[in-house]
Design an enzyme around this catalytic site. Structure first.
Site, short mmCIF file in Angstrom:
data_model
loop_
_atom_site.label_atom_id
_atom_site.label_comp_id
_atom_site.label_asym_id
_atom_site.label_seq_id
_atom_site.Cartn_x
_atom_site.Cartn_y
_atom_site.Cartn_z
N SER A 237 7.42 0.54 -4.38
CA SER A 237 6.67 -0.32 -5.28
C SER A 237 7.07 -1.77 -5.06
O SER A 237 7.93 -2.07 -4.24
CB SER A 237 6.94 0.07 -6.73
N LYS A 238 6.44 -2.64 -5.80
CA LYS A 238 6.69 -4.08 -5.65
C LYS A 238 8.16 -4.44 -5.73
O LYS A 238 8.63 -5.33 -5.05
CB LYS A 238 5.93 -4.86 -6.74
N ARG A 239 8.87 -3.73 -6.56
CA ARG A 239 10.27 -4.12 -6.74
C ARG A 239 11.12 -3.82 -5.50
O ARG A 239 12.28 -4.20 -5.43
CB ARG A 239 10.86 -3.46 -7.99
N HIS A 240 10.56 -3.13 -4.52
CA HIS A 240 11.30 -2.92 -3.29
C HIS A 240 11.05 -4.06 -2.32
O HIS A 240 11.28 -3.95 -1.13
CB HIS A 240 10.88 -1.61 -2.63
N GLY A 241 10.53 -5.16 -2.87
CA GLY A 241 10.23 -6.26 -1.98
C GLY A 241 8.90 -6.00 -1.34
O GLY A 241 7.95 -5.67 -2.01
#
Length: 471
Positions: A237-241
């Site tokens: 997801s987005k939080r993985h960059g």
RNA sequence: GCUCUCUUCGUCUAGUGGUUAGGACGCUGGCCUCUCACGCCGGUAACAGGGGUUCGAAUCCCCUAGAGAGCGCCA
């Protein structure tokens, strides 16, 4: 029968790495078998689909070089066909109108959950005569019993009991078809022979097979590929960059490196790590793909990218590097040929962004010396060698500024002063690069040029003087 | 909750009844060397757990655990 695969993203966001890998597998499988690869945009969800997303997906496909033989086809352009099929189903009694209010459905779901049952539609309207002029949806009449066998190319046989399936909606109350109906119709009409998609679709497959059969179509072969997880094992997801393919381009990865990384995620061919597209096509087989999800590992991608940076044609790398130089306010036309910089630096960078950063010194003076490097190499003992080097360089004619001559000069100074080459080359390197890491000293001098070399040596001498007796 | 799927070094994977469980990234020791990097040589580290079947299980069966997906008028 010629193989036909399709990549069918829904345009509700960018092309992410998971989708890109699925597309790659579809592409490889089609190419390997001399078949066709079609691109289809699944935009039946009018609410969430956007033109920007379509463009982002197309841009990602183009950048990766995953060219398709047909399409892009848009499902929104095929509503007439879907409705025709729905009418056919209605006529044959294989589908029915349903006007169950949402509240009833919600209550049903809650009750079933409370009874520890799987929530599913109870078929309430199956035998009701619902007024076609009143708001309603259309549901597919799923077989009540028996089993559907999904014979997956990756997972093998997966039997599903029809009892577990309910009568799914195939047309919304606003008249638009739903996913499970449109995929089935498209896959049949477009003569798709192999459906390669994410394993989040496994549970949809038996329903789709039932619809296909009701329509009299032979189901295609299915291959459900596992998901890609983030570095931490959680869903990507987005939080993985970065997840968007385009963001990898912007971070300075080469498309062939990303493709190579992606193909090895869930698939392998002996001990081989590096694959050209041709080699992938040659060696790939969908049935060799792993069943388990895999985690995205950026450091391995970095390694691959570095490999490709070294192998690639310098002039091409230079062309790709140029915009990254621009981003740090450097105009490559103001200094050495960027391809020469690439030849000298390619093995030292993992990405084009990094390559641009470590090559900035070729085009403009650095602000400050790297503290550690200066402290270690720009000391009083370096003054004499630097002064001698400066004097020698100053006397050199423009046409003598060659690697051979420069090497000769540097070695000459070290011999004259009875110093190891390192005692001379390192201070010089720090003086002209600003830090203690760069290509070979003569290459570095070539890239910096005479004028800047003299100017920077002066700056280094000034630094040493300012430092005074210290060290 | 129900249904489905998955499980070998930290990560990507090889392996399909008999292997010192192999390779790659990472990490690490060394070599090369004017620095860094590249390259080369070496090291580290895994069969989720428990039961079976078998002379013999990473490989076959069962159970448990963990992870993921689906259960939408999303795709």
């Amino acid at each position: 029968m010629t193989v036909r695969t399709r990549f069918a993203p829904s345009p509700t966001g960018y092309l992410h790495v998971g989708g890109a890998r699925t597309a790659l597998f579809c592409y490889l499988y089609a190419r390997k078998h001399g078949g066709q690869f079609v691109l289809r945009i699944e935009d039946t969800d009018l609410e969430r689909s956007t033109a920007e997303s379509v463009n982002a997906i197309l841009e990602g496909m183009t950048w990766l070089g995953l060219d398709y033989d047909e399409g892009p086809f848009y499902q929104t352009h095929r509503f007439d066909r879907y409705n025709q099929v729905i009418e056919e189903l209605l006529d044959k009694g294989l589908a029915y109108r349903c006007d169950c209010p949402k509240e009833r459905l919600e209550k049903l779901r809650v009750d079933q959950m409370a009874r520890k049952q799987k929530p599913r539609y109870d078929g309430c309207c199956r035998h009701k005569q619902v007024d076609p002029n009143q708001p309603h949806v259309i549901r597919f009449k799923n077989p009540a019993d028996g089993v559907v066998i999904v014979d997956d190319l990756i997972r093998g046989r997966m039997p599903f009991a029809n009892e577990e399936l309910d009568d799914l909606i195939i047309r919304r109350s606003d008249g638009t078809p739903t996913y499970n109906l449109s995929v089935v119709v498209d896959d049949a009409d477009m003569e798709i022979t192999h459906v390669i998609r994410g394993d989040d679709h496994i549970n949809n497959t038996p329903r789709q097979i039932n619809i296909l059969r009701a329509l009299g179509f032979e189901p295609p072969r299915y291959a459900h590929v596992p998901m890609i997880l983030g570095d931490d094992g959680a869903r990507l997801s987005k939080r993985h960059g970065a997840v968007s393919v385009i963001s990898y381009r912007d971070m300075g990865y080469l498309p062939e490196a990303l493709l190579n990384y992606l193909v090895r995620l869930g698939w392998s061919h002996g001990d081989q790590e590096i694959f050209s597209i041709e080699q992938m096509i040659e060696a790939f087989d969908i049935s060799d793909v792993n069943k388990a999800a895999s985690s995205f590992n950026t450091s391995k991608l970095d390694w691959l990218n570095q490999q490709y940076l070294q192998q690639a044609e310098p002039s091409r790398v230079a062309r790709l590097l140029s915009p990254h130089m621009g981003r740090i306010d450097i105009d490559p036309s103001t200094g050495p040929d960027l391809a020469d910089v690439v030849k000298a630096q390619a093995a030292r960078a993992k990405t084009l962004v990094e390559l641009a950063e470590i090559s900035a010194f070729c085009y403009r003076d650095f602000e400050d010396f790297d503290e550690g490097s200066a402290k270690k190499h720009l000391r009083l003992v370096a003054r004499e060698p630097l002064e001698k080097l400066r004097a020698a360089f100053e006397l050199m004619a423009f046409e003598d500024w060659t690697p051979e001559q420069l090497k000769h000069v540097v070695e000459g100074v070290s011999e004259e002063l009875q110093l190891n080459l390192g005692k001379v080359a390192q201070p010089l390197r720090v003086a002209i690069v600003g830090r203690a890491a760069s290509p070979g000293i003569e290459e570095t001098l070539m890239l910096v040029g005479k004028e800047a070399t003299l100017r920077r040596i002066d700056k280094a001498l000034g630094y040493i003087a300012a430092r005074g007796g210290e060290a």
